[in-house]
Each structure stands twice: as structure tokens, then as C-alpha cells.
Design an enzyme around this catalytic site. Structure first.
Site, PDB file in Angstrom:
ATOM      1  N   HIS A 146      85.464  -1.856  47.228  1.00 37.59           N
ATOM      2  CA  HIS A 146      85.752  -3.088  46.811  1.00 37.59           C
ATOM      3  C   HIS A 146      85.751  -4.108  47.599  1.00 37.59           C
ATOM      4  O   HIS A 146      86.416  -4.212  48.544  1.00 37.59           O
ATOM      5  CB  HIS A 146      87.226  -2.896  45.949  1.00 37.59           C
ATOM      6  CG  HIS A 146      87.946  -4.095  45.648  1.00 37.59           C
ATOM      7  ND1 HIS A 146      89.595  -4.517  45.523  1.00 37.59           N
ATOM      8  CD2 HIS A 146      87.365  -5.391  45.109  1.00 37.59           C
ATOM      9  CE1 HIS A 146      89.470  -5.596  44.846  1.00 37.59           C
ATOM     10  NE2 HIS A 146      88.307  -6.021  44.751  1.00 37.59           N
ATOM     11  N   HIS A 170      89.908   4.512  47.471  1.00 37.77           N
ATOM     12  CA  HIS A 170      89.557   2.884  47.342  1.00 37.77           C
ATOM     13  C   HIS A 170      89.455   2.486  48.601  1.00 37.77           C
ATOM     14  O   HIS A 170      90.441   2.514  49.331  1.00 37.77           O
ATOM     15  CB  HIS A 170      90.471   2.481  46.287  1.00 37.77           C
ATOM     16  CG  HIS A 170      90.293   1.158  46.160  1.00 37.77           C
ATOM     17  ND1 HIS A 170      89.242   0.713  45.076  1.00 37.77           N
ATOM     18  CD2 HIS A 170      90.929   0.038  46.444  1.00 37.77           C
ATOM     19  CE1 HIS A 170      89.495  -0.671  44.566  1.00 37.77           C
ATOM     20  NE2 HIS A 170      90.220  -1.270  45.720  1.00 37.77           N
ATOM     21  N   ASP A 224      93.889  -2.707  39.540  1.00 36.00           N
ATOM     22  CA  ASP A 224      93.903  -2.678  41.289  1.00 36.00           C
ATOM     23  C   ASP A 224      95.131  -3.682  41.414  1.00 36.00           C
ATOM     24  O   ASP A 224      94.944  -4.954  41.221  1.00 36.00           O
ATOM     25  CB  ASP A 224      92.860  -3.055  41.804  1.00 36.00           C
ATOM     26  CG  ASP A 224      92.804  -2.914  43.466  1.00 36.00           C
ATOM     27  OD1 ASP A 224      93.864  -2.389  43.860  1.00 36.00           O
ATOM     28  OD2 ASP A 224      91.912  -3.191  43.989  1.00 36.00           O
ATOM     29  N   MET A 240      91.726  -7.188  38.520  1.00 40.78           N
ATOM     30  CA  MET A 240      92.807  -7.467  39.568  1.00 40.78           C
ATOM     31  C   MET A 240      94.104  -7.627  39.065  1.00 40.78           C
ATOM     32  O   MET A 240      94.127  -8.570  38.029  1.00 40.78           O
ATOM     33  CB  MET A 240      92.329  -8.448  40.486  1.00 40.78           C
ATOM     34  CG  MET A 240      91.187  -8.282  41.581  1.00 40.78           C
ATOM     35  SD  MET A 240      91.295  -7.112  42.809  1.00 40.78           S
ATOM     36  CE  MET A 240      93.023  -7.110  43.468  1.00 40.78           C
ATOM     37  N   MET A 271      87.387  -6.486  53.227  1.00 42.95           N
ATOM     38  CA  MET A 271      87.852  -7.957  53.185  1.00 42.95           C
ATOM     39  C   MET A 271      87.105  -8.670  54.398  1.00 42.95           C
ATOM     40  O   MET A 271      87.050  -8.228  55.562  1.00 42.95           O
ATOM     41  CB  MET A 271      89.274  -8.184  53.280  1.00 42.95           C
ATOM     42  CG  MET A 271      89.999  -7.496  52.151  1.00 42.95           C
ATOM     43  SD  MET A 271      92.025  -7.727  52.311  1.00 42.95           S
ATOM     44  CE  MET A 271      92.536  -6.445  50.913  1.00 42.95           C
ATOM     45  N   ASP A 294      89.070  -1.147  50.593  1.00 36.58           N
ATOM     46  CA  ASP A 294      89.023  -2.484  50.369  1.00 36.58           C
ATOM     47  C   ASP A 294      88.633  -3.041  51.558  1.00 36.58           C
ATOM     48  O   ASP A 294      88.930  -3.123  52.725  1.00 36.58           O
ATOM     49  CB  ASP A 294      90.660  -2.784  50.417  1.00 36.58           C
ATOM     50  CG  ASP A 294      91.227  -2.486  49.009  1.00 36.58           C
ATOM     51  OD1 ASP A 294      90.787  -3.050  47.898  1.00 36.58           O
ATOM     52  OD2 ASP A 294      92.264  -1.851  49.028  1.00 36.58           O
ATOM     53  N   MET A 338      85.589  -7.711  48.713  1.00 31.65           N
ATOM     54  CA  MET A 338      86.239  -8.911  48.605  1.00 31.65           C
ATOM     55  C   MET A 338      85.833  -9.852  49.709  1.00 31.65           C
ATOM     56  O   MET A 338      86.446 -10.071  50.772  1.00 31.65           O
ATOM     57  CB  MET A 338      87.738  -8.844  48.875  1.00 31.65           C
ATOM     58  CG  MET A 338      88.514  -8.187  47.531  1.00 31.65           C
ATOM     59  SD  MET A 338      90.187  -7.543  47.947  1.00 31.65           S
ATOM     60  CE  MET A 338      89.779  -5.934  48.475  1.00 31.65           C
ATOM     61  N   SER A 378      94.479   3.535  47.333  1.00 33.45           N
ATOM     62  CA  SER A 378      93.867   2.472  48.186  1.00 33.45           C
ATOM     63  C   SER A 378      94.100   2.845  49.727  1.00 33.45           C
ATOM     64  O   SER A 378      95.222   2.791  50.154  1.00 33.45           O
ATOM     65  CB  SER A 378      94.511   1.236  47.924  1.00 33.45           C
ATOM     66  OG  SER A 378      94.201   0.214  48.999  1.00 33.45           O
TER      67      SER A 378
HETATM   68  C1  DX5 Z   1      94.372  -5.758  47.132  1.00 35.15           C
HETATM   69  C2  DX5 Z   1      93.770  -4.597  47.065  1.00 35.15           C
HETATM   70  C3  DX5 Z   1      94.222  -3.353  46.647  1.00 35.15           C
HETATM   71  C4  DX5 Z   1      95.676  -2.868  47.387  1.00 35.15           C
HETATM   72  C5  DX5 Z   1      96.447  -2.057  46.260  1.00 35.15           C
HETATM   73  O1  DX5 Z   1      93.393  -6.657  47.414  1.00 35.15           O
HETATM   74  O2  DX5 Z   1      92.389  -4.857  46.531  1.00 35.15           O
HETATM   75  O3  DX5 Z   1      93.471  -2.373  46.403  1.00 35.15           O
HETATM   76  O4  DX5 Z   1      95.419  -2.233  48.413  1.00 35.15           O
HETATM   77  O5  DX5 Z   1      97.648  -1.998  47.015  1.00 35.15           O
HETATM   78  P1  DX5 Z   1      98.899  -1.733  46.366  1.00 35.15           P
HETATM   79  O6  DX5 Z   1      98.792  -0.717  45.268  1.00 35.15           O
HETATM   80  O7  DX5 Z   1     100.000  -1.448  47.330  1.00 35.15           O
HETATM   81  O8  DX5 Z   1      99.263  -2.958  45.431  1.00 35.15           O
HETATM   82 ZN    ZN Z   2      91.131  -3.020  45.816  1.00 33.24          ZN
END
Ligand code: DX5
Ligand code: ZN
Length: 226
Positions: free
Chosen positions: A68, A35, A177, A143, A39, A37, A70, A10
Site C-alpha cells: 500500500h 499488508h 484498511d 481507507m 509511507m 505500508d 502512501m 498490517s
Molecule cells: C494506515 C495504514 C494501515 C494501518 C492499519 O495508514 O494504511 O494499514 O497499519 O492499522 P490498524 O489496523 O491498527 O488501524
Molecule cells: Zn495500509
């Protein structure tokens, strides 16, 4: 037939000021996917990156960008992400109950691979309809923490969802994840997960290649035993 293991560091845990070299470092360490993220500060209480950053990164890497989203309005992001060069586009089921077919159709039309994610409080049954018919998703992201931040504790109770899904869909890509690392991976791989997102455990390691290889080995071994 076993589904291929995909290890996806990630990038949320990377040094954003050096995203291109961090991506390269992960791919050289054995990562299959990167990956990303996304947001929006609304669906989750955190704000990260959008399509312009994906477009910049795409100029520096050929890697698979596993995005991903969010975000509250994923449909608004499909075109810009397609243009930016995203590879996978995973939206959340909680905000897509009414328009997931349109979403999947658009995602594929823009050359991306559609996936659906669900928060810890969302029952697995909510994604079943998205796995049928012409406009179905090709991956489910379960998740294992509340979305929003890296470095949280793995919720092992989510493995029931993974097990149920794997029994019903033997060849589906199932991604987990949140909180994955050497101490939690066996739980996830035995339940049937094959796509593994890992942020802090990979970026926090002295040798990321070692962690990536350990994660992969766990998935491969668990598949041999199943
Ligand atoms: C959280 C993200 C994850 C996060 C995972 O909302 O979707 O992808 O970066 O990080 P770790 O592996 O540190 O939990
Ligand atoms: Zn993620």
C-alpha cells in the site's frame, strides 16, 4: 459468485526488527496476505519502509506482499517494487489522476497486481474510471482511517463507499484498511468488503490466529446472507 476473503495483517504493527519471523508468524496464524505500508513522509506525515526492505523480506517468505503505497510519486516506485518482489501495488488516486493508466500498465508489466486506494475525504466516484478499460485496477482499497498511522478509530461512515462499490462491482476485490478488528469487522463485511487489513487488532492479540479466523468468518457469513 462470492469473492474470496483475504485477511491481511498490517506489518506496520509488527516488530520491524524481526520482520521475517513476524511475517512467518502471521502466515502460520492463517493470514492470506501480508499488508505492507509504504509511507514517504510527504504524502503522509510518517516514514516507514521502501523497496530494499521488501527485497529483504522476499528472501524469507513466499507470502503475498500486499503493498500500500502512501507516496506522492507512485510511478517512481513501480520498478524498484517489481524488482523487490512485491505482489500487489496499490497507489492512491489522489496523486494519480493524470497518470493512472501509465501506472497500471507499468505495474502489470512488472508482474504486480494493480490496486487503487482512496482517503476518507475522497468520493468513491473518483475511482470509477480506473475500473474500466484495458488498464484497469483489480482492487480498490477504501481507507477507514486517515492514512499515516496504525491504531486509529474505524470510520464506519466509509461503509457507504463500500456498499456503493459492491453493488456496482460484485466480483471486485474491495479492501478496507484502518481500525478493523473484532468489534468493527461485521460492519465492513456486511457492506461487502472481502479483503481485510488489520494491524493493531491482530498484533495486539494474545492469539492472532483467533482474530484472523474471526475476521474471515465474518466475511464468509456476510456473503452467505447477501
Ligand atoms: C494506515 C495504514 C494501515 C494501518 C492499519 O495508514 O494504511 O494499514 O497499519 O492499522 P490498524 O489496523 O491498527 O488501524
Ligand atoms: Zn495500509
Amino acid at each position: 459468485m462470492a469473492v474470496a476473503a483475504k485477511i491481511a495483517p498490517s506489518m506496520l504493527s509488527s516488530d520491524f526488527a524481526n520482520l521475517a519471523s513476524e511475517a512467518d508468524r502471521m502466515l502460520r496464524s492463517g493470514a492470506d496476505w501480508l499488508h505492507m505500508d509504504i509511507m514517504d513522509g510527504h504524502f503522509v506525515p510518517n516514514l516507514t519502509i521502501g523497496a530494499p526492505v521488501i527485497a529483504s523480506l522476499r528472501k524469507h517468505t513466499k507470502g503475498y506482499l500486499d503493498c500500500h503505497l502512501m507516496v506522492t510519486n507512485p510511478l517512481d516506485y513501480v520498478e524498484p517494487f517489481g524488482k523487490a518482489g512485491a505482489s500487489g501495488f496499490t497507489f492512491h488516486v489522489e496523486v494519480s489522476k493524470d497518470n493512472w493508466q501509465e501506472l497500471v500498465h507499468q505495474i502489470k508489466a512488472k508482474g504486480m497486481r494493480p490496486g487503487v486506494a482512496l482517503k476518507p475525504g475522497t468520493p468513491i466516484e473518483e475511482v470509477y474510471s480506473l475500473l474500466q478499460g484495458e488498464h484497469r485496477v483489480e482492487m480498490v482499497l477504501v481507507m477507514t482511517v486517515e492514512p499515516g498511522f496504525g491504531g486509529q478509530k474505524f470510520m464506519s461512515e466509509m461503509m457507504n463507499k463500500v456498499r456503493t462499490l459492491r453493488e456496482k462491482f460484485p466480483t471486485l476485490d474491495i479492501e478496507v484498511d484502518g481500525g478493523l478488528g473484532p468489534s468493527t469487522i461485521d460492519d465492513a463485511s456486511r457492506a461487502g468488503a472481502n479483503c481485510i487489513v488489520a494491524g493493531s487488532s491482530v498484533f495486539g492479540a494474545a492469539d492472532p490466529a483467533e482474530v484472523i479466523s474471526l475476521l474471515r468468518k465474518s466475511v464468509v457469513e456476510a456473503q452467505k446472507c447477501s
